[in-house]
Enzyme design. Sequence first.
Site: not given
Length: 832
Positions: A235, A432, A560-561
Amino acid sequence: MKKNLLLCIALFVCAPQVLAQSVAAAQADSAWLFSYATTKNAGKNGLHFAWSTDRVTWQEIGPEWAPVKSDYGNWGAQKRMLDPCVSYNEGKDCWEATWLVNEQENVVAYTFSKDLILWHPQDYYALPGTPKGTAHLLTDFQQRAPSASIENTVTLELPFSGEVRGQLHRVSWSLVNGMLQEQQILLAKNQQNAERAADDRKSRFSKLESQTIRINVQSAGKKRISDKLIGIFFEDINYAADGGLYAELIQNRDFEYSSKDDRKWTPSTCWTAENLDFSIATSQPIHQNNAHYAVLKSSSPNGKIINEGWEGIVLKKNAKYRLSLFGRVPVGKQSKVRVRLVSSSDKVLAETQLNLPKGNSWKKLTATLTSKSDATDAHLEIVPQGVGEYHIDFVSLFPKDTYRGRQNGMRKDLAEALEALHPQFVRFPGGCASHGNGLENIYRWKNTIGPLESRKPDFNIWHYHQSVGLGYYEYFQLCEDLGARPLPVLAAGVPCQNSSVGGLGQQGGIPLDQMDAYIQDILDLIEWANGDPKSSQWAKMRADAGHPEPFHLTMIGIGNEDLISETFEVRYKMICEAIQAKYPDIEIVGTVGPWCEGSDYEWGWRLAREMDLDYVDEHYYNSPGWFINNQDYYDRYARKGTKVYLGEYASHINGRANCMETALSEALYLCAVERNADVVAMTSYAPLLAKKGHTQWNPDMIYFDNTKVELTSGYQVQKLFGQNAGTEYLPSVVHLQQPNAEVQKRIGSSAVIDAANGDLILKIVNYLPVANAFEISVPAGFDGVKEAQVLTGELKDTRAVPAGLQPNFSEGKVTFQAPAYSFVVVRLSVQP
Ligand code: AHR
């Protein structure tokens, strides 16, 4: 307060069922339950409960136990629960809760629960009359409004919370008891989670002596396990891409830095001027995505602009560097510029002269520079050679010696550290960073391919700039160079639920009428990666970029989460169903929230099963105590159906060091994961990379600066697992000389066979303060020890490195001494 009271009156129309519940008050097995929130911590402590049999003496279900907290808005100012109203909805046979999310917005949160313990992920509704701009929130609140009675809203003086307003309910004792038990379980879990190795010698194992631990590896009961168990998650966090793995040496090469990246930044950040007039213009850019360029007005021969690189440019003696820039001279006669690499003591280390075209057309000019000596803090100078106006943009400098010699490539030392992990897949670009801060910041893969100067840079959710020079093409190329499968993760039509920009600062969602286009983008990605350039325009773009062969994309992550809100669910389903319909062979990795339990995890799993997704991406950052005490976490998972990708995990201690204590807890857990690698198909530690001095998140697996790569103890664990992955798991039985459950938990073992060569690989973790002798009986057919390594050190060692070990092997038994706090890997070769 007044506003909240009005909200309750407006929303909670008197409901007879609650009164009916109150009538049941007389029953012997019932109790009074009071639901409330406090104003402590700006209202962020969530929903609390107290119970009583007489409405006089109240007992807290706590301390401060909060089965639900507001998930609205960004961290810091938001996540508030103001004046919650809890009521029982007989029609739906569940409890419902609503609250105002803050004082400014006309937004109410809604959730429901069967047992007051597990709550549904929250949805947020704009109340009637809310101005436009909230269209992404559902507006049918009236229809869905829970029914409750303001009449059961009371103010109580509680000994543990002071004066609070909330709702009074008469409920069955079993409901209260369930909550009390849950809270007890939580306390017990918290105690386990808090276990630290520092207490081992002091108390937990003060009397423990070394012993011989016998392990029998069985040949019966073998099972095939995932061949992509150990991967990496890249990331762009902690300057992992720009200034990190992406080998570009010029910072803000395109003059596109802005205050969105960092409040103090402007298009000229990292550039300084001497003896000339330096400004930024936007009127005739190279490309609309790269709007800013530098205008140099030179009136003397010694004017220049200077780029400091990433706090200095690192050069190696005799190494070659590819320089390029775009330029033009709209007015004036002289059109030459000199470009120099200069040391901090003002020595010119390399130099070239470029001829800019006259007129209004941009031209890309290139040169190769060779550095005369080593430098760690050089800078780049652009020196106009005459009087006049010069336009400059996209100034780039790359070492020729990148990983695998790729142009626009990766920093070699960092990429080699990744390669040594033997990653079987790479997840990118987030985290994120994939779903972004607000709708506009969702990572759009199409903005990151094609000529560099036409890509669309953006601010990074981690508060800096993403040039997207390391874009989708480079990610896929890197995967191929690492021998790893690509696993791109695309936003599920929603940005991060903690977003701080975009309307209400909440998750929001791409407007439904734009979802078709968004889904098409995702389908185009599959075509771009795998399609035939002869028949697909997207595949042709890949071929034109230099990769006619397909990239062999087999998996794609969606989400994503995310908070599993209705906003999310609608879009997530649309995307997954479209992929399943068009590309049934592409495996989908869904999402189940940011935690190993709770609302998003539960409902995320339900959705994944409902849609028959191939995998879900679980995330949990936990303490060493959690990893030690939850080695059976996956033993209870269903063996069929949707599988697990443990996409983000790491062991966290106070101070957030990546040290032997955390690394060994991860090793212990990974042994349990290997045992469960029939359901856990993939894992990746997170985050991967962190530039020292630019770290937003700790711990990370690899730290680096401009010249050095520092491999953590946790990196070594990952490397030992990655280099010693297997394809078949063999069960083992562990016998302790001095049986003890606490000791047993701290001995990890796993035996796998690597189908590629038939080797038997034994992994042993000794997470104890004493050395122990291991005697491991293995099935017949193995020849001898091929390789053995031990990773050990002080608990606080952040940079432990494995050393060689020489176990004995005779008569089917491997024996060795494992030091206190160690991880041992032994590879046995199969008999020819
Ligand atoms: O790994 C760091 C961050 O942790 C990721 O971006 C996010 O998915 C998680 O919250």
